[in-house]
Structures are given as structure tokens and as C-alpha cells.
Design an enzyme around this catalytic site. Structure first.
Site, short mmCIF file in Angstrom:
data_model
loop_
_atom_site.label_atom_id
_atom_site.label_comp_id
_atom_site.label_asym_id
_atom_site.label_seq_id
_atom_site.Cartn_x
_atom_site.Cartn_y
_atom_site.Cartn_z
N SER A 22 0.82 -1.21 0.00
CA SER A 22 0.00 0.00 0.00
C SER A 22 0.86 1.26 0.00
O SER A 22 1.89 1.33 0.68
CB SER A 22 -0.89 0.01 1.25
OG SER A 22 -1.64 1.19 1.33
N ASN A 70 9.49 8.53 4.05
CA ASN A 70 8.33 9.23 3.50
C ASN A 70 7.44 9.73 4.62
O ASN A 70 7.29 9.08 5.66
CB ASN A 70 7.55 8.31 2.54
CG ASN A 70 6.41 7.58 3.21
OD1 ASN A 70 5.34 8.14 3.41
ND2 ASN A 70 6.66 6.33 3.61
N ILE A 72 4.26 11.16 3.57
CA ILE A 72 3.18 11.56 2.65
C ILE A 72 1.95 12.02 3.43
O ILE A 72 1.26 12.93 3.02
CB ILE A 72 2.82 10.40 1.69
CG1 ILE A 72 4.05 9.96 0.88
CG2 ILE A 72 1.68 10.81 0.76
CD1 ILE A 72 4.63 11.03 -0.01
N CYS A 131 -2.17 4.56 13.14
CA CYS A 131 -2.81 5.88 13.18
C CYS A 131 -3.16 6.23 14.62
O CYS A 131 -3.42 5.34 15.43
CB CYS A 131 -4.11 5.86 12.36
SG CYS A 131 -3.85 5.55 10.61
N ILE A 192 6.22 -5.91 7.96
CA ILE A 192 5.94 -4.79 8.86
C ILE A 192 5.60 -3.52 8.05
O ILE A 192 5.90 -3.45 6.86
CB ILE A 192 7.17 -4.47 9.76
CG1 ILE A 192 8.40 -4.24 8.89
CG2 ILE A 192 7.41 -5.56 10.78
CD1 ILE A 192 9.67 -3.78 9.61
N ASN A 193 5.05 -2.54 8.76
CA ASN A 193 4.93 -1.19 8.23
C ASN A 193 6.30 -0.50 8.38
O ASN A 193 7.27 -1.13 8.81
CB ASN A 193 3.83 -0.43 8.98
CG ASN A 193 3.16 0.64 8.14
OD1 ASN A 193 3.79 1.25 7.29
ND2 ASN A 193 1.88 0.89 8.39
N THR A 194 6.38 0.78 8.04
CA THR A 194 7.67 1.47 8.08
C THR A 194 8.16 1.75 9.51
O THR A 194 7.37 1.82 10.45
CB THR A 194 7.59 2.82 7.34
OG1 THR A 194 6.51 3.58 7.90
CG2 THR A 194 7.34 2.62 5.85
N GLY A 218 12.65 0.28 2.48
CA GLY A 218 13.75 -0.08 1.59
C GLY A 218 14.69 -1.09 2.22
O GLY A 218 14.47 -1.58 3.34
N THR A 267 8.99 -0.25 -1.81
CA THR A 267 9.97 0.74 -2.28
C THR A 267 10.62 0.32 -3.59
O THR A 267 10.96 1.18 -4.42
CB THR A 267 11.03 0.96 -1.18
OG1 THR A 267 10.36 1.43 0.00
CG2 THR A 267 12.07 1.98 -1.59
#
Length: 304
Positions: A22, A70, A72, A131, A192-194, A218, A267
Site C-alpha cells: 500500500s 516518507n 506523505i 494511526c 511490517i509497516n515502516t 527499503g 519501495t
């Protein structure tokens, strides 16, 4: 002999284990001229919210050694525009589309899950729990097992579709988070997420990102992601989807050995828009060259 590359994530059947992550693949259509979508297992949309979001001010991306940061800010068109403008494309593709989504209260998550449940073109849901919970002082849902479980339970009650929960690595105990989400009804876990990071401009003495911090992705995060996938896969019964620094078929297969049933390519698509397809093809070639008949025989087959 062609190896069997198919895997299952909940009720979702994938032709191969390679998905796109995503936020790195638009809504699918943007990459369709670079990737044969019918050569990958599934693609995941940008995170969706109830209302459109413009995201954070720029600069909001910066390259770092071995990766990128990022911030964003979850920019997206919102659920209504997604249904009107993005869903029609999904009808033309014979590859599962997974909708990633997020909210700021359990009720928001549940409403989005319900709306997405009504869209036949959406094959499965991926919940972003990284979040802040605005009703509990801004604590990030994905860093508290009770908060995470409340979101997953709310979504579970709102959808019959395969429910994937994307875990944050920014926690003390990823296994505790995984088990809380599994217990609340998750069909699978994306791991995992970032990782939260920052970059500094020395001459200006200022953070590079307008948001100050951002998510690191990355190759730099691959060892952390591999370790967390290995830990989680041993501790839960639901499938794990490995994410983090996958740039090649070799990287992807390492995640499978660590216990992942599938992987997501993120990435890498910024470096090479065709990366996901190339990785899927490379995995199949690797198995064929070694006479391995079924990718599933490698899941969690790490020795030692």
C-alpha cells in the site's frame, strides 16, 4: 516442470505470493502499463479514509542510505471517489485488489470496513493500525494491544471479507501485537509497516522533511522485517505477509523461509516499476531450477 506458486491468505487464493504494498502502487491502474497485473498475486491500494486527505506539506520524501523516508501523510481520494473513479478499473483486472484503509476511531474503521465489504471488486481488506486514536489522547492504535484489538474487532464485525492487519514495527513486542490482532479476528497479518526515522540537513540545521519524522522503508529495514516476520510466524496460526526491503526474488524467498506465506513489494517499485512482476517470475525460476514443486513447502522451512 512448472512449480505450483499458489498460496492462500484467509479465503483469498493467489496465483503467486507476490503482492504490492500500500502507498507504493497507487490504486493499481497507475502501474498497469509497467506491470502485467495478471502475473502478480494481488495488489494493495493506497490507504483509504472516509474523507479525502491532502497529506502533509512538502518536502515529504527523502532518499536515505539503503532506503527512503516518507511522510506523505496518507494522502488519498477518500472512499466516495474511490468507488466512483477507481473501482471501475478493478473490474477489468483478473487479479485480487486489496483495499488498505485507516481511521481515527474504531467507529471510523468499522464504517470503512462496512463500505468496502459492499464492493464486489475488492477481494480483501488490509487495516492500517499505525494511526492515532483521537479519542484516547492520540495513542497510535498499532502500539497498544488493547487499542489494536478494539479496531480489529470492530472491522471483523463489519466485514465477511478476508481481513488483513498491517502491524507497526515501532513497538516493544511485535508478538504481543500480533496475538492481540489474531485474537480479535484478523485472518492474516502484514509484517511490517515502516520504521519511524528522520533526516537532517546539516547546513540548514533543519529536518529535511516538513513533518520532521517519516517512515523508513527499503533495503535498510530488511533485517528488522525478517526478524519480526520470523517471530510472528512462530507465534500465530494465521498467515503472515512479509514486507520490508524486498528488492529481489532472493529477498522474497528469504521471507518465505522465515515463515511468510506471501510478500509485499513496496519501495522497489519506485526504483523499478516492474519490480513486483520480476520478483514473482524470479521466484518461480528459482524453484524450477532446484526441482522444488510447490512454494508452500518453503513456508517456514528455515533450519537451525
Amino acid at each position: 516442470m512448472k512449480p505450483d506458486m499458489s498460496v492462500e491468505i484467509g479465503s483469498l487464493k493467489l496465483r503467486n505470493p507476490v503482492m504490492t504494498a500500500s502507498g507504493t502502487f497507487g490504486y493499481g491502474e497507475e502501474f498497469s502499463q509497467y506491470v502485467d497485473l495478471e502475473k502478480i498475486g494481488a495488489f494493495v491500494t493506497k490507504g483509504l479514509s472516509l474523507k479525502p486527505r491532502a497529506g502533509n506539506p512538502t518536502p515529504r520524501i527523502v532518499e536515505t542510505p539503503g532506503g527512503m523516508l516518507n511522510a506523505i501523510g496518507l494522502q488519498n481520494v477518500g472512499i466516495d471517489a474511490f468507488i466512483q473513479k477507481k473501482v471501475p478499473f478493478l473490474r477489468s483486472v483478473n487479479t485480487p485488489a486489496i483495499a488498505n484503509f485507516f481511521g481515527y476511531t474504531p467507529d471510523e474503521y468499522a464504517e470503512l470496513a462496512s463500505r468496502l465489504d459492499d464492493i464486489p471488486e475488492v477481494a480483501a481488506l488490509e487495516v492500517n493500525i499505525s494511526c492515532p486514536n483521537v479519542k484516547q489522547g492520540g495513542i497510535v492504535f498499532g502500539t497498544d494491544p488493547n487499542c489494536a484489538a478494539s479496531v480489529v474487532a470492530a472491522c471483523r464485525a463489519a466485514t465477511k471479507k478476508t481481513l488483513i492487519v498491517k502491524l507497526s514495527p515501532n513497538v516493544t513486542d511485535i508478538v504481543e501485537m500480533a496475538q492481540a490482532c489474531e485474537g480479535a479476528g484478523a485472518d492474516a497479518l502484514s509484517v511490517i509497516n515502516t520504521l519511524t526515522g528522520m533526516a537532517i540537513d546539516l547546513e540548514r540545521r533543519r529536518p529535511v522533511l516538513a513533518n520532521i519524522t517519516g517512515g523508513l522503508s527499503g533495503p535498510a529495514i530488511k533485517p528488522v522485517a525478517l526478524r519480526m516476520v520470523w517471530q510472528v510466524a512462530r507465534a500465530v496460526k494465521v498467515p503472515v505477509i512479509g514486507i520490508g526491503g524486498i528488492m529481489s526474488a532472493t529477498d522474497a524467498l528469504e521471507f518465505i523461509l522465515a515463515g511468510a506465506t506471501a510478500v509485499q513489494v513496496g519501495t522497489a517499485s519506485f526504483v523499478n516499476p516492474g519490480a513486483a512482476q520480476e520478483i514473482a517470475e524470479g521466484m518461480e525460476q528459482w524453484l524450477a531450477a532446484r526441482g522444488i514443486a510447490d512454494i508452500k513447502s518453503l513456508i517456514g522451512a528455515l533450519e537451525g
